[in-house]
Design a protein around this motif. Structure first.
Motif, PDB file in Angstrom:
ATOM      1  N   PHE A 154      46.805  27.272 -22.037  1.00 24.18           N
ATOM      2  CA  PHE A 154      45.782  26.961 -23.030  1.00 24.18           C
ATOM      3  C   PHE A 154      46.390  26.229 -24.235  1.00 24.18           C
ATOM      4  N   LEU A 157      47.336  22.720 -23.564  1.00 26.72           N
ATOM      5  CA  LEU A 157      46.173  21.825 -23.669  1.00 26.72           C
ATOM      6  C   LEU A 157      45.963  21.361 -25.105  1.00 26.72           C
ATOM      7  N   ILE A 158      46.069  22.299 -26.042  1.00 26.84           N
ATOM      8  CA  ILE A 158      45.876  21.957 -27.446  1.00 26.84           C
ATOM      9  C   ILE A 158      46.925  20.950 -27.902  1.00 26.84           C
ATOM     10  N   ALA A 161      46.297  17.503 -26.381  1.00 28.55           N
ATOM     11  CA  ALA A 161      45.238  16.785 -27.093  1.00 28.55           C
ATOM     12  C   ALA A 161      45.737  16.287 -28.445  1.00 28.55           C
ATOM     13  N   THR A 163      48.859  15.595 -29.384  1.00 31.40           N
ATOM     14  CA  THR A 163      49.845  14.519 -29.248  1.00 31.40           C
ATOM     15  C   THR A 163      49.173  13.188 -28.935  1.00 31.40           C
ATOM     16  N   THR A 199      46.974  25.436 -35.995  1.00 32.41           N
ATOM     17  CA  THR A 199      45.843  25.936 -35.218  1.00 32.41           C
ATOM     18  C   THR A 199      46.324  26.802 -34.066  1.00 32.41           C
ATOM     19  N   LEU A 203      45.884  30.925 -33.516  1.00 34.04           N
ATOM     20  CA  LEU A 203      45.216  31.489 -32.343  1.00 34.04           C
ATOM     21  C   LEU A 203      46.134  32.428 -31.578  1.00 34.04           C
ATOM     22  N   SER A 278      41.281  19.747 -36.099  1.00 32.75           N
ATOM     23  CA  SER A 278      41.047  20.439 -34.842  1.00 32.75           C
ATOM     24  C   SER A 278      39.747  19.990 -34.194  1.00 32.75           C
ATOM     25  N   SER A 281      40.548  17.053 -31.915  1.00 31.56           N
ATOM     26  CA  SER A 281      41.465  17.144 -30.786  1.00 31.56           C
ATOM     27  C   SER A 281      40.839  17.758 -29.560  1.00 31.56           C
TER      28      SER A 281
END
Lengths: 281, 277
Positions: A154, A157-158, A161, A163, A199, A203, A278, A281
């Motif tokens: 997960f 993925l963040i 997005a 980068t 971010t 999380l 955020s 992204s």
């Protein structure tokens, strides 16, 4: 038109939040009568060595989770941001753990880490054939690893997005100036990912504070109390020892610590900028 | 590492690490699959990571004979009902947020933002109390209602930001034609919001399908057992029959795998839009 959503959300989410505060001042075994307790639950919880240990374990687990997940996700996310086809294939496979329920993951690793019939014996490596989940010294680290297995995809993925949003020109300009890949990583990629890092780390932190299902099925808090973190302590106190008042205190501590951490992290690093970042992204 | 965009210079460190992590991801999944095909009596004899000498589906048979289909059906009912209601009430609320001229819409939006921060774990004791008081303990409704409540904030946020993109003129022209708010919602908002509804719907379905804490606390009997809980009870019930337990894991993951194959983009964008939870 907003009424159904408001009612459902209010009754089953907002009211319980106030309810948990109220319940922390009563004695209740989950079935019988509710009686006033004053601050008994609070003083009891504060002096209970098991709960104090749970709080300490939660802090330890959270720190270890962030230390493990953040660098791995960053590295993988930056790598997967490339557009080559095989990286897209890798990204597809990396995603798979997110489809598993915590119960499924915990059951799988219980079998896989079995000292006699698990992977350790398969590879014939004594180092891997330890009693991973039965050893109080090791169990918490195993929990950290398995949580990482579940959630690194997960966070990857963040980072992927994030980068992809870095303007390409920055890299081209720095290459003109003769910057190598390592320099580029530290002088462009990392600074540009600042808000993504905030971010993702927020999380991770808040997530680690509330992990329950995975640890519950994997270790049940054991061996002994070696992995009895706060959410587990809350569940076991409330629904196994039938002390809902004391469990409510622990639930409140959970909410307060979680909110404090996420507000604190946002304050330190500039919250408003982070939100706009955020969203993109 | 920094060269992900410079295709002519390979990123060796990143690549090596990515392949290593792939092994870490794939090994347990491979293990689940081959062990589910291994005959029970060979489990203790064969190398755990080797391909089974006599692959068989009997483990699946043992799982299916133990009420697995009922647990599966329970999960389908809970997930479908939760997601359907969540989407319906959230799209209505999102429409109010987007269209409202007064502070009500903005406040509603703020409540949703706050709601995302409420962990289920923190509310579970009062939710349990509430469900018992409502006489819903150990029913599927006991799982559906709180699941909806905790899905609403995120769904509302995603739908709201999507609906804000709809041009004002579309609403105006429908209103000029004398359309009621409900008609605008059904004829304009819902069709336009379909991609967002799909994204957030798939995401929430995954959350509810895999949810563990609500079923653990709010249900008890085998009649109301859902899949994640059934995996846990299979583990206790089958004990040493690891191939059967892992066959149950495979069966429980199949619908989500199918969803991933069919709607990968929705799932991935739902997850990044949802940012955890």
């Amino acid at each position: 038109m907003a009424a159904p959503a408001l009612i459902l959300f209010g009754v089953f989410a907002i009211v319980p939040l106030f309810g948990v505060a109220a319940l922390s001042f009563v004695h209740w075994d989950g079935l019988g009568a509710i009686t006033w307790a004053g601050f008994d639950n609070w003083t009891d919880a504060a002096s209970d060595p098991v709960s104090r240990n749970a709080l300490w374990l939660t802090v330890k687990l959270t720190v270890l989770c962030v230390l493990f997940q953040a660098p791995v996700s960053l590295l993988l996310g930056v790598f997967l941001a490339g557009r080559q086809r095989y990286r897209a294939l890798l990204a597809t496979l990396f995603f798979l753990p997110l489809l598993f329920s915590s119960a499924a993951v915990a059951i799988t690793f219980t079998a896989l880490l079995d000292p006699n019939f698990g992977a350790g014996s398969a590879l014939d490596l004594p180092l891997l054939a330890q009693n991973w989940l039965g050893d109080p010294q090791l169990a918490l680290y195993v929990v950290v690893f398995v949580i990482g297995w579940c959630f690194i995809p997960f966070h990857t993925l963040i980072y992927q997005a994030g980068t992809r949003q870095i303007p390409r020109e920055l890299y081209e300009a720095s290459r003109m100036d003769g910057a190598g890949p390592v320099q580029q990583f530290f002088h462009i990629t990392l600074p540009m990912l600042k808000y993504t890092i905030v971010t993702s780390t927020t999380l991770m932190t808040v997530g680690s504070l509330t992990y329950f299902d995975l640890i519950f099925v994997l270790t049940g808090g054991g061996p002994g109390n070696a992995t009895r973190v706060l959410p587990l302590d809350m569940y076991l106190t409330g629904f196994r020892s039938y002390d809902m008042g004391r469990a409510s205190v622990l639930a409140l501590v959970l909410v307060i610590v979680g909110l404090a951490v996420s507000l604190g992290l946002n304050r330190i690093t500039g919250a408003s900028r982070m939100e706009s970042q955020s969203e993109g992204s | 590492m920094a060269l992900q965009r410079n295709e002519h210079r390979p990123n060796v460190v990143g690549a090596a690490f990515a392949w290593l992590w792939l092994a870490v991801i794939i090994l347990p999944i491979y293990y689940i699959f081959i062990t589910s095909l291994r005959p029970r009596e060979d489990y203790y004899a064969e190398n755990p990571l080797s391909w089974p000498a006599n692959p068989t589906l009997t483990a699946y048979q043992r799982v299916l004979e133990n009420d697995f289909l009922r647990f599966f059906a329970n999960s389908v009912v809970v997930t479908a009902a939760s997601v359907a209601v969540t989407l319906a009430v959230s799209v209505m609320a999102a429409y109010v947020v987007v269209r409202s001229r007064d502070g009500f819409g903005r406040n509603l939006f703020r409540v949703a933002l706050l709601g995302i921060a409420i962990p289920i774990q923190a509310a579970i004791i009062p939710v349990y109390y509430l469900i018992v008081q409502l006489g819903l303990y150990d029913t599927l409704a006991a799982l559906i209602l709180p699941s909806i409540a905790f899905s609403i904030p995120l769904t509302l946020l995603i739908l709201t930001s999507f609906l804000r993109e709809i041009p004002e003129s579309l609403f105006e022209s429908m209103r000029m034609d004398g359309a009621t708010e409900w008609r605008i919602l059904l004829r304009l908002v819902v069709p336009l919001a379909r991609p967002a509804l799909a994204t957030v719907g798939v995401y929430q379905a995954l959350q509810v399908w895999n949810g563990f804490l609500f079923p653990l606390v709010l249900t008890q009997s085998a009649e109301t057992r859902v899949l994640p809980l059934s995996l846990w009870s299979f583990q206790g019930q089958f004990g040493v029959d690891v191939p059967a337990v892992l066959a149950a894991v495979v069966l429980s993951i199949l619908p989500m795998l199918a969803a991933y194959i069919l709607a990968r983009r929705q799932l991935v964008s739902g997850l990044t839009a949802g940012f955890g939870k």
